[in-house]
Design a protein around this motif. Structure first.
Motif, PDB file in Angstrom:
ATOM      1  N   ALA A  17       0.841  -1.203   0.000  1.00 53.20           N
ATOM      2  CA  ALA A  17       0.000   0.000   0.000  1.00 53.20           C
ATOM      3  C   ALA A  17       0.874   1.249   0.000  1.00 53.20           C
ATOM      4  O   ALA A  17       1.837   1.347   0.774  1.00 53.20           O
ATOM      5  CB  ALA A  17      -0.919   0.011   1.219  1.00 53.20           C
ATOM      6  N   VAL A  18       0.527   2.186  -0.858  1.00 54.61           N
ATOM      7  CA  VAL A  18       1.107   3.522  -0.836  1.00 54.61           C
ATOM      8  C   VAL A  18       0.042   4.413  -0.204  1.00 54.61           C
ATOM      9  O   VAL A  18      -0.979   4.708  -0.829  1.00 54.61           O
ATOM     10  CB  VAL A  18       1.484   3.991  -2.243  1.00 54.61           C
ATOM     11  CG1 VAL A  18       2.022   5.425  -2.196  1.00 54.61           C
ATOM     12  CG2 VAL A  18       2.516   3.051  -2.868  1.00 54.61           C
ATOM     13  N   ILE A  19       0.272   4.806   1.034  1.00 54.74           N
ATOM     14  CA  ILE A  19      -0.755   5.457   1.846  1.00 54.74           C
ATOM     15  C   ILE A  19      -0.583   6.968   1.764  1.00 54.74           C
ATOM     16  O   ILE A  19       0.426   7.524   2.212  1.00 54.74           O
ATOM     17  CB  ILE A  19      -0.675   4.985   3.303  1.00 54.74           C
ATOM     18  CG1 ILE A  19      -0.668   3.451   3.370  1.00 54.74           C
ATOM     19  CG2 ILE A  19      -1.828   5.555   4.123  1.00 54.74           C
ATOM     20  CD1 ILE A  19      -0.269   2.901   4.731  1.00 54.74           C
ATOM     21  N   VAL A  27       3.141  11.234   2.349  1.00 56.11           N
ATOM     22  CA  VAL A  27       3.004   9.801   2.109  1.00 56.11           C
ATOM     23  C   VAL A  27       3.648   9.057   3.278  1.00 56.11           C
ATOM     24  O   VAL A  27       4.697   9.464   3.793  1.00 56.11           O
ATOM     25  CB  VAL A  27       3.696   9.398   0.785  1.00 56.11           C
ATOM     26  CG1 VAL A  27       3.498   7.914   0.503  1.00 56.11           C
ATOM     27  CG2 VAL A  27       3.178  10.241  -0.383  1.00 56.11           C
ATOM     28  N   TRP A  28       3.029   7.961   3.690  1.00 56.05           N
ATOM     29  CA  TRP A  28       3.535   7.179   4.817  1.00 56.05           C
ATOM     30  C   TRP A  28       4.553   6.132   4.364  1.00 56.05           C
ATOM     31  O   TRP A  28       4.316   5.415   3.389  1.00 56.05           O
ATOM     32  CB  TRP A  28       2.377   6.478   5.525  1.00 56.05           C
ATOM     33  CG  TRP A  28       1.415   7.415   6.193  1.00 56.05           C
ATOM     34  CD1 TRP A  28       0.298   7.987   5.634  1.00 56.05           C
ATOM     35  CD2 TRP A  28       1.474   7.887   7.542  1.00 56.05           C
ATOM     36  NE1 TRP A  28      -0.337   8.786   6.550  1.00 56.05           N
ATOM     37  CE2 TRP A  28       0.365   8.744   7.741  1.00 56.05           C
ATOM     38  CE3 TRP A  28       2.346   7.657   8.615  1.00 56.05           C
ATOM     39  CZ2 TRP A  28       0.103   9.374   8.950  1.00 56.05           C
ATOM     40  CZ3 TRP A  28       2.094   8.291   9.814  1.00 56.05           C
ATOM     41  CH2 TRP A  28       0.994   9.135   9.981  1.00 56.05           C
ATOM     42  N   LEU A  29       5.672   6.075   5.068  1.00 54.85           N
ATOM     43  CA  LEU A  29       6.698   5.062   4.862  1.00 54.85           C
ATOM     44  C   LEU A  29       6.972   4.345   6.176  1.00 54.85           C
ATOM     45  O   LEU A  29       6.792   4.918   7.249  1.00 54.85           O
ATOM     46  CB  LEU A  29       8.010   5.684   4.370  1.00 54.85           C
ATOM     47  CG  LEU A  29       8.030   6.377   3.015  1.00 54.85           C
ATOM     48  CD1 LEU A  29       9.410   6.987   2.770  1.00 54.85           C
ATOM     49  CD2 LEU A  29       7.676   5.417   1.886  1.00 54.85           C
ATOM     50  N   VAL A  30       7.425   3.109   6.078  1.00 54.06           N
ATOM     51  CA  VAL A  30       7.843   2.373   7.264  1.00 54.06           C
ATOM     52  C   VAL A  30       9.348   2.145   7.203  1.00 54.06           C
ATOM     53  O   VAL A  30       9.928   2.026   6.115  1.00 54.06           O
ATOM     54  CB  VAL A  30       7.106   1.025   7.393  1.00 54.06           C
ATOM     55  CG1 VAL A  30       5.613   1.250   7.584  1.00 54.06           C
ATOM     56  CG2 VAL A  30       7.345   0.124   6.180  1.00 54.06           C
ATOM     57  N   ALA A  88      16.078   1.150   4.284  1.00 51.12           N
ATOM     58  CA  ALA A  88      16.050   2.126   5.369  1.00 51.12           C
ATOM     59  C   ALA A  88      14.624   2.600   5.599  1.00 51.12           C
ATOM     60  O   ALA A  88      14.191   2.803   6.736  1.00 51.12           O
ATOM     61  CB  ALA A  88      16.963   3.306   5.044  1.00 51.12           C
ATOM     62  N   ALA A  89      13.876   2.778   4.510  1.00 45.63           N
ATOM     63  CA  ALA A  89      12.465   3.159   4.560  1.00 45.63           C
ATOM     64  C   ALA A  89      11.831   2.668   3.279  1.00 45.63           C
ATOM     65  O   ALA A  89      12.460   2.662   2.213  1.00 45.63           O
ATOM     66  CB  ALA A  89      12.298   4.665   4.705  1.00 45.63           C
ATOM     67  N   THR A  90      10.570   2.264   3.376  1.00 48.33           N
ATOM     68  CA  THR A  90       9.894   1.712   2.215  1.00 48.33           C
ATOM     69  C   THR A  90       8.386   1.785   2.417  1.00 48.33           C
ATOM     70  O   THR A  90       7.910   2.287   3.440  1.00 48.33           O
ATOM     71  CB  THR A  90      10.352   0.262   1.962  1.00 48.33           C
ATOM     72  OG1 THR A  90       9.839  -0.197   0.707  1.00 48.33           O
ATOM     73  CG2 THR A  90       9.908  -0.671   3.081  1.00 48.33           C
ATOM     74  N   PHE A  91       7.649   1.276   1.450  1.00 45.63           N
ATOM     75  CA  PHE A  91       6.198   1.226   1.529  1.00 45.63           C
ATOM     76  C   PHE A  91       5.780  -0.115   2.131  1.00 45.63           C
ATOM     77  O   PHE A  91       6.397  -1.141   1.837  1.00 45.63           O
ATOM     78  CB  PHE A  91       5.582   1.386   0.139  1.00 45.63           C
ATOM     79  CG  PHE A  91       6.021   2.628  -0.587  1.00 45.63           C
ATOM     80  CD1 PHE A  91       5.377   3.844  -0.377  1.00 45.63           C
ATOM     81  CD2 PHE A  91       7.088   2.588  -1.470  1.00 45.63           C
ATOM     82  CE1 PHE A  91       5.792   4.992  -1.035  1.00 45.63           C
ATOM     83  CE2 PHE A  91       7.517   3.729  -2.135  1.00 45.63           C
ATOM     84  CZ  PHE A  91       6.867   4.936  -1.914  1.00 45.63           C
ATOM     85  N   PRO A  92       4.741  -0.141   2.959  1.00 49.40           N
ATOM     86  CA  PRO A  92       4.324  -1.413   3.556  1.00 49.40           C
ATOM     87  C   PRO A  92       3.949  -2.428   2.485  1.00 49.40           C
ATOM     88  O   PRO A  92       3.229  -2.101   1.532  1.00 49.40           O
ATOM     89  CB  PRO A  92       3.096  -1.041   4.398  1.00 49.40           C
ATOM     90  CG  PRO A  92       3.132   0.437   4.540  1.00 49.40           C
ATOM     91  CD  PRO A  92       3.874   0.981   3.377  1.00 49.40           C
ATOM     92  N   LYS A  93       4.428  -3.644   2.648  1.00 46.14           N
ATOM     93  CA  LYS A  93       4.057  -4.719   1.728  1.00 46.14           C
ATOM     94  C   LYS A  93       4.357  -6.050   2.385  1.00 46.14           C
ATOM     95  O   LYS A  93       5.106  -6.124   3.365  1.00 46.14           O
ATOM     96  CB  LYS A  93       4.802  -4.616   0.399  1.00 46.14           C
ATOM     97  CG  LYS A  93       6.213  -5.200   0.396  1.00 46.14           C
ATOM     98  CD  LYS A  93       6.767  -5.273  -0.998  1.00 46.14           C
ATOM     99  CE  LYS A  93       8.113  -6.001  -1.033  1.00 46.14           C
ATOM    100  NZ  LYS A  93       7.982  -7.457  -0.780  1.00 46.14           N
ATOM    101  N   ALA A 106      10.289   2.365  12.976  1.00 46.86           N
ATOM    102  CA  ALA A 106       9.824   3.750  12.880  1.00 46.86           C
ATOM    103  C   ALA A 106       8.839   3.837  11.734  1.00 46.86           C
ATOM    104  O   ALA A 106       8.822   2.990  10.832  1.00 46.86           O
ATOM    105  CB  ALA A 106      10.985   4.720  12.648  1.00 46.86           C
ATOM    106  N   VAL A 107       8.014   4.878  11.777  1.00 48.29           N
ATOM    107  CA  VAL A 107       7.105   5.195  10.683  1.00 48.29           C
ATOM    108  C   VAL A 107       7.312   6.668  10.353  1.00 48.29           C
ATOM    109  O   VAL A 107       7.385   7.512  11.256  1.00 48.29           O
ATOM    110  CB  VAL A 107       5.632   4.905  11.049  1.00 48.29           C
ATOM    111  CG1 VAL A 107       4.707   5.365   9.928  1.00 48.29           C
ATOM    112  CG2 VAL A 107       5.430   3.421  11.327  1.00 48.29           C
TER     113      VAL A 107
END
Length: 217
Positions: free
Chosen positions: A97-99, A106-109, A119-124, A186-187
């Motif tokens: 999901a690209v939130i 935009v939200w990254l995890v 280091a950071a990416t989109f939830p999947k 982190a988010v």
């Protein structure tokens, strides 16, 4: 004598019930960053957050499903316009999901201990046998970011080393990133124009380009 640093553990154990040591803890931003659409805002597990963001409360999703059947019902999108999903031989099915946030961010995890080199990416995550792609997308978004999301459209399919992933565009409708699962340390909430500053893994470039096309519509 140097002061010994106490180890940092994620508040949530992993799927085997074991504690998760965070080797290089992330640094949260100030609360002011959450109210400024031009800034990157970061929260760590259990961290402080404003009560409301863009009119939507940041509160735990205590009614989140706990079974596959519950998730399937939660992520039912009979009117979702998406192309057929064709899984190439030798790859595992995955969904993400690209939130989008209403303020243009935009939200990254941040995967715990940079798992997978991110280091950071989109939830999947991978799709369980017998479950739908939207189901997997909504579930993974919650497990990795703590957010309750609603899918609003198809974004792209992309093949990685082991998975063929379908990404959806989603909107936050509840939840709180302070309740992120053990897979994330982190988010981040990131201005869309600055995604490449944090999502630096080459695998995410196609996702960012697809999002730019989506936002330009």
């Amino acid at each position: 004598m140097s002061r010994r640093t106490m180890p940092t553990f994620h508040p949530s154990p992993n799927d085997d019930g074991q504690p998760v040591l965070i080797r290089q803890p992330s640094t949260p931003t100030s609360l002011f960053a959450w109210d400024d659409p031009q800034q990157v805002a970061t929260v760590v597990p259990g961290g402080a957050l404003p009560a409301v963001l863009n009119g939507v409360p940041l509160a735990p999703w205590d009614e989140a499903p706990v079974t596959g059947q519950g998730w399937s019902a939660c992520a039912a999108y009979p009117d979702l316009d998406e192309p057929p999903y064709v899984l190439p031989p030798g790859y595992a099915a995955a969904a993400g999901a690209v939130i989008l946030e209403d303020d243009g961010r935009v939200w990254l995890v941040a995967p715990s201990n940079h798992f997978g080199g991110y280091a950071a990416t989109f939830p999947k995550g991978r799709v369980d046998p017998g479950t739908s792609l939207p189901y997997a997308s909504v579930r993974e978004a919650f497990e990795e970011s703590g957010l309750q999301v609603r899918i609003v459209g198809f974004l792209l399919d992309t093949t990685r080393t082991q998975t063929h992933t379908r990404y959806y565009v989603a909107r936050r409708v509840g939840g709180t990133p302070a309740r992120m699962g053990w897979e994330s340390q982190a988010v981040h909430l990131v201005p869309a124009a600055r995604l490449r500053e944090l999502a630096v893994h080459p695998n995410d470039e196609a996702v960012i380009r697809a999002l730019e096309r989506w936002l330009a519509k």
